[in-house]
Motif scaffolding. Structure first.
Motif, PDB file in Angstrom:
ATOM      1  N   SER A  85       0.812  -1.215   0.000  1.00  0.00           N
ATOM      2  CA  SER A  85       0.000   0.000   0.000  1.00  0.00           C
ATOM      3  C   SER A  85       0.844   1.264   0.000  1.00  0.00           C
ATOM      4  O   SER A  85       0.469   2.267  -0.612  1.00  0.00           O
ATOM      5  CB  SER A  85      -0.938  -0.002   1.207  1.00  0.00           C
ATOM      6  OG  SER A  85      -0.204  -0.026   2.430  1.00  0.00           O
ATOM      7  N   PHE A  86       1.992   1.253   0.674  1.00  0.00           N
ATOM      8  CA  PHE A  86       2.763   2.485   0.803  1.00  0.00           C
ATOM      9  C   PHE A  86       3.750   2.709  -0.347  1.00  0.00           C
ATOM     10  O   PHE A  86       4.479   3.698  -0.359  1.00  0.00           O
ATOM     11  CB  PHE A  86       3.481   2.549   2.163  1.00  0.00           C
ATOM     12  CG  PHE A  86       4.480   1.448   2.411  1.00  0.00           C
ATOM     13  CD1 PHE A  86       5.806   1.589   2.038  1.00  0.00           C
ATOM     14  CD2 PHE A  86       4.085   0.279   3.045  1.00  0.00           C
ATOM     15  CE1 PHE A  86       6.725   0.581   2.284  1.00  0.00           C
ATOM     16  CE2 PHE A  86       4.995  -0.727   3.299  1.00  0.00           C
ATOM     17  CZ  PHE A  86       6.323  -0.578   2.913  1.00  0.00           C
ATOM     18  N   VAL A  87       3.764   1.806  -1.324  1.00  0.00           N
ATOM     19  CA  VAL A  87       4.637   2.000  -2.496  1.00  0.00           C
ATOM     20  C   VAL A  87       3.807   2.060  -3.782  1.00  0.00           C
ATOM     21  O   VAL A  87       4.327   1.854  -4.869  1.00  0.00           O
ATOM     22  CB  VAL A  87       5.713   0.894  -2.594  1.00  0.00           C
ATOM     23  CG1 VAL A  87       6.691   1.019  -1.451  1.00  0.00           C
ATOM     24  CG2 VAL A  87       5.091  -0.496  -2.615  1.00  0.00           C
ATOM     25  N   ARG A  88       2.544   2.400  -3.689  1.00  0.00           N
ATOM     26  CA  ARG A  88       1.676   2.356  -4.862  1.00  0.00           C
ATOM     27  C   ARG A  88       1.966   3.487  -5.845  1.00  0.00           C
ATOM     28  O   ARG A  88       1.510   3.442  -6.995  1.00  0.00           O
ATOM     29  CB  ARG A  88       0.207   2.372  -4.456  1.00  0.00           C
ATOM     30  CG  ARG A  88      -0.267   3.619  -3.751  1.00  0.00           C
ATOM     31  CD  ARG A  88      -1.777   3.529  -3.474  1.00  0.00           C
ATOM     32  NE  ARG A  88      -2.511   3.313  -4.713  1.00  0.00           N
ATOM     33  CZ  ARG A  88      -3.789   2.979  -4.755  1.00  0.00           C
ATOM     34  NH1 ARG A  88      -4.458   2.784  -3.629  1.00  0.00           N
ATOM     35  NH2 ARG A  88      -4.412   2.823  -5.909  1.00  0.00           N
ATOM     36  N   GLU A  89       2.698   4.543  -5.446  1.00  0.00           N
ATOM     37  CA  GLU A  89       3.073   5.606  -6.374  1.00  0.00           C
ATOM     38  C   GLU A  89       4.354   5.288  -7.139  1.00  0.00           C
ATOM     39  O   GLU A  89       4.827   6.119  -7.912  1.00  0.00           O
ATOM     40  CB  GLU A  89       3.226   6.935  -5.636  1.00  0.00           C
ATOM     41  CG  GLU A  89       1.912   7.555  -5.203  1.00  0.00           C
ATOM     42  CD  GLU A  89       0.942   7.777  -6.368  1.00  0.00           C
ATOM     43  OE1 GLU A  89       1.398   8.198  -7.454  1.00  0.00           O
ATOM     44  OE2 GLU A  89      -0.267   7.504  -6.196  1.00  0.00           O
ATOM     45  N   LEU A  90       4.896   4.100  -6.936  1.00  0.00           N
ATOM     46  CA  LEU A  90       6.078   3.673  -7.665  1.00  0.00           C
ATOM     47  C   LEU A  90       5.678   2.726  -8.789  1.00  0.00           C
ATOM     48  O   LEU A  90       4.636   2.070  -8.736  1.00  0.00           O
ATOM     49  CB  LEU A  90       7.061   2.986  -6.725  1.00  0.00           C
ATOM     50  CG  LEU A  90       7.567   3.822  -5.547  1.00  0.00           C
ATOM     51  CD1 LEU A  90       8.529   2.995  -4.707  1.00  0.00           C
ATOM     52  CD2 LEU A  90       8.222   5.110  -6.019  1.00  0.00           C
ATOM     53  N   ARG A  91       6.532   2.631  -9.785  1.00  0.00           N
ATOM     54  CA  ARG A  91       6.275   1.761 -10.933  1.00  0.00           C
ATOM     55  C   ARG A  91       6.888   0.389 -10.667  1.00  0.00           C
ATOM     56  O   ARG A  91       8.081   0.172 -10.876  1.00  0.00           O
ATOM     57  CB  ARG A  91       6.853   2.379 -12.201  1.00  0.00           C
ATOM     58  CG  ARG A  91       6.190   3.696 -12.572  1.00  0.00           C
ATOM     59  CD  ARG A  91       6.782   4.299 -13.825  1.00  0.00           C
ATOM     60  NE  ARG A  91       6.050   5.487 -14.236  1.00  0.00           N
ATOM     61  CZ  ARG A  91       6.319   6.206 -15.329  1.00  0.00           C
ATOM     62  NH1 ARG A  91       7.328   5.843 -16.111  1.00  0.00           N
ATOM     63  NH2 ARG A  91       5.598   7.270 -15.623  1.00  0.00           N
ATOM     64  N   LEU A  92       6.073  -0.512 -10.194  1.00  0.00           N
ATOM     65  CA  LEU A  92       6.552  -1.839  -9.843  1.00  0.00           C
ATOM     66  C   LEU A  92       6.091  -2.848 -10.890  1.00  0.00           C
ATOM     67  O   LEU A  92       4.969  -2.769 -11.401  1.00  0.00           O
ATOM     68  CB  LEU A  92       6.025  -2.251  -8.469  1.00  0.00           C
ATOM     69  CG  LEU A  92       6.334  -1.302  -7.309  1.00  0.00           C
ATOM     70  CD1 LEU A  92       5.874  -1.924  -6.005  1.00  0.00           C
ATOM     71  CD2 LEU A  92       7.801  -0.946  -7.261  1.00  0.00           C
ATOM     72  N   ALA A  93       6.959  -3.785 -11.188  1.00  0.00           N
ATOM     73  CA  ALA A  93       6.616  -4.899 -12.072  1.00  0.00           C
ATOM     74  C   ALA A  93       6.457  -6.128 -11.195  1.00  0.00           C
ATOM     75  O   ALA A  93       7.444  -6.774 -10.823  1.00  0.00           O
ATOM     76  CB  ALA A  93       7.706  -5.110 -13.125  1.00  0.00           C
ATOM     77  N   LEU A  94       5.209  -6.441 -10.852  1.00  0.00           N
ATOM     78  CA  LEU A  94       4.918  -7.540  -9.936  1.00  0.00           C
ATOM     79  C   LEU A  94       4.198  -8.661 -10.668  1.00  0.00           C
ATOM     80  O   LEU A  94       3.317  -8.415 -11.488  1.00  0.00           O
ATOM     81  CB  LEU A  94       4.058  -7.048  -8.777  1.00  0.00           C
ATOM     82  CG  LEU A  94       4.688  -5.980  -7.870  1.00  0.00           C
ATOM     83  CD1 LEU A  94       3.667  -5.484  -6.862  1.00  0.00           C
ATOM     84  CD2 LEU A  94       5.916  -6.521  -7.166  1.00  0.00           C
ATOM     85  N   ASP A  95       4.584  -9.880 -10.339  1.00  0.00           N
ATOM     86  CA  ASP A  95       3.900 -11.032 -10.904  1.00  0.00           C
ATOM     87  C   ASP A  95       2.446 -11.020 -10.442  1.00  0.00           C
ATOM     88  O   ASP A  95       2.178 -10.819  -9.250  1.00  0.00           O
ATOM     89  CB  ASP A  95       4.595 -12.312 -10.440  1.00  0.00           C
ATOM     90  CG  ASP A  95       3.925 -13.552 -10.981  1.00  0.00           C
ATOM     91  OD1 ASP A  95       4.153 -13.879 -12.152  1.00  0.00           O
ATOM     92  OD2 ASP A  95       3.158 -14.184 -10.224  1.00  0.00           O
ATOM     93  N   PRO A  96       1.495 -11.232 -11.343  1.00  0.00           N
ATOM     94  CA  PRO A  96       0.090 -11.137 -10.953  1.00  0.00           C
ATOM     95  C   PRO A  96      -0.360 -12.211  -9.976  1.00  0.00           C
ATOM     96  O   PRO A  96      -1.377 -12.041  -9.295  1.00  0.00           O
ATOM     97  CB  PRO A  96      -0.659 -11.260 -12.285  1.00  0.00           C
ATOM     98  CG  PRO A  96       0.293 -11.955 -13.203  1.00  0.00           C
ATOM     99  CD  PRO A  96       1.651 -11.496 -12.785  1.00  0.00           C
TER     100      PRO A  96
END
Length: 441
Positions: A313-324
């Motif tokens: 929740s606290f890194v949602r303004e970053l562009r993360l590539a996460l496995d779905p």
């Protein structure tokens, strides 16, 4: 502002976060290390009564040990097995007192958001050159924004356990009965004894955490025969649930499974397999667990050892590539997928597999594995070694990954199912191997 003059921010002062700080300090940097708890290793202390699978010789990061040696630290007997509390008190506490670590550490300081300076997730121009903004909140609620050139998130997953529900959601009625549910590993024979003695207790989960808890409940039932122990697992087969036994390269881990299996053989635990929990209800008789085809109970208390998931929740303004599926970095996911891999079959990986579209932001340690339950502590130490080398511009060193994980004796042949679904906080360590990566920067 010169971005390269800013510090590296580390979130979480557990073993991996402290190791990251040690590696940076040994490179001549002065990181910022934020810990929401009142001490380092705060999450570990919540299961401090649990004895680790690995002896001391596998539990200390090399760069951390070098800093401790400068303070005349007396290392524990390398062949003994500490509890979680002993590891915190005899290793993490002294490490936190090292002057360079102490200068970096901010306790009772929660990171509530991470973004880029004057940018949201949408804005692209000059993003890579723009510092991170790390918003922190002190224990008294005061907020502050600090700048960093890189962020290493080692905050773990222990504070965000998986719910009991079969759908990945809280079961109906689960939240309203939360005062009767413990998520994690309670101190059954210690401070939580009064909660479980003489009660009907249901343990949910099939991993190491569940087995450890069942063993302590069985001891409690010997002391107080009115204590009843029930066990619910999602899987339908139990034959490989108990690990590698005598074939396990970590003997204590193998013995845990053997002792847990004997509880069933001796009739000390009532097992319910293939349980999919849909709802919890309560009446005058106690709590009933409602599944697809059966009802379990009534019981008085439930212990949920159903694994953990990352708080993103606290890194949602970053562009993360996460496995779905796993919520781990995309490149890491196929290497740790519990449907294909086990604790002992995860290939070596480092900065490249942990990278995101957001440059210089990294998830490490347990959190880097997302929902996969196959994390071992040595992995985290190697991750931060590789990342710190990359942040220092030493790309060949960063891509020379060193990692061999101990086999369980069965995991490599069962699709990893012996390690799922419950991720355990128990720390296990293997022996290192060097293999040179071929990617160039």
């Amino acid at each position: 502002m010169q971005e390269h003059s800013l510090p590296v921010a580390i979130i979480g002062a557990g073993p991996v976060g402290l190791a990251a700080a040690a590696h940076l300090i040994r490179k001549g940097e002065a990181p910022l290390l934020f810990e929401a708890g009142s001490t380092v290793g705060a999450s570990m202390l919540q299961w401090g009564q649990v004895r680790l699978f690995s002896p001391w010789r596998y539990l200390v990061d090399q760069n951390a040990q070098a800093l401790l040696a400068e303070q005349n630290w007396q290392a524990p007997d390398p062949e003994t097995y500490p509890t979680g509390r002993e590891m915190v008190e005899r290793y993490l506490f002294p490490l936190a007192q090292v002057p360079s670590i102490q200068a970096a550490l901010r306790l009772q300081t929660r990171v509530t958001a991470v973004s880029r300076l004057s940018m949201d997730e949408v804005k692209t121009p000059q993003r890579e050159e723009t510092p991170f903004v790390v918003r922190i909140q002190s224990a008294d609620g005061e907020e502050q924004d600090l700048l960093a050139r890189a962020v290493i998130d080692a905050s773990g997953t222990y504070q965000t356990p998986n719910p009991l529900g079969a759908h990945g959601l809280f079961a109906l009625g689960e939240r309203s009965l939360s005062e009767h549910i413990f998520y994690g590993i309670p101190d059954v024979l210690g401070k939580e004894r009064g909660r479980y003695a003489g009660r009907r207790v249901l343990v949910v989960g099939s991993g190491h955490s569940a087995q450890q808890t069942l063993l302590e409940l069985a001891k409690l039932s010997e002391q107080d025969p009115a204590t009843q122990v029930l066990w619910a697992i999602r899987r339908s087969a139990v034959q490989q649930m108990f690990g590698g036994g005598e074939s396990d390269e970590l003997p204590e881990r193998g013995q845990l499974g053997l002792r847990a299996s004997r509880l069933l053989e001796q009739g000390k635990v009532c097992l319910f397999a293939d349980v999919q929990i849909h709802a919890l209800t309560r009446d005058a008789q106690g709590i009933m667990i409602v599944g697809e085809e059966e009802r379990i109970g009534p019981v008085d208390e439930i212990i949920a050892t159903t694994g953990f998931r990352p708080d993103l929740s606290f890194v949602r303004e970053l562009r993360l590539a996460l496995d779905p599926g796993l919520e781990s970095p995309v490149a890491l996911a196929p290497l740790i997928d519990p449907n294909l891999h086990s604790c002992g079959t995860v290939p070596p990986h480092g900065v490249d597999e942990l990278a995101h579209p957001e440059p210089n932001f990294f998830l490490v340690g347990m959190k880097s594995y997302g929902r996969a339950p196959t994390f071992l502590a040595l992995t985290g130490y190697e991750q931060v070694r590789s990342i710190v080398a990359a942040l220092s511009g030493e790309w060949e060193v960063a891509r020379t990954v060193e990692l061999v994980l101990p086999e369980t004796g069965v995991c490599s042949s069962d699709g990893g199912s012996c390690c799922a679904p419950a991720a355990s906080p128990l720390l296990t360590i293997g022996v290192t191997r060097r293999s040179l990566g071929t990617v160039s920067h």
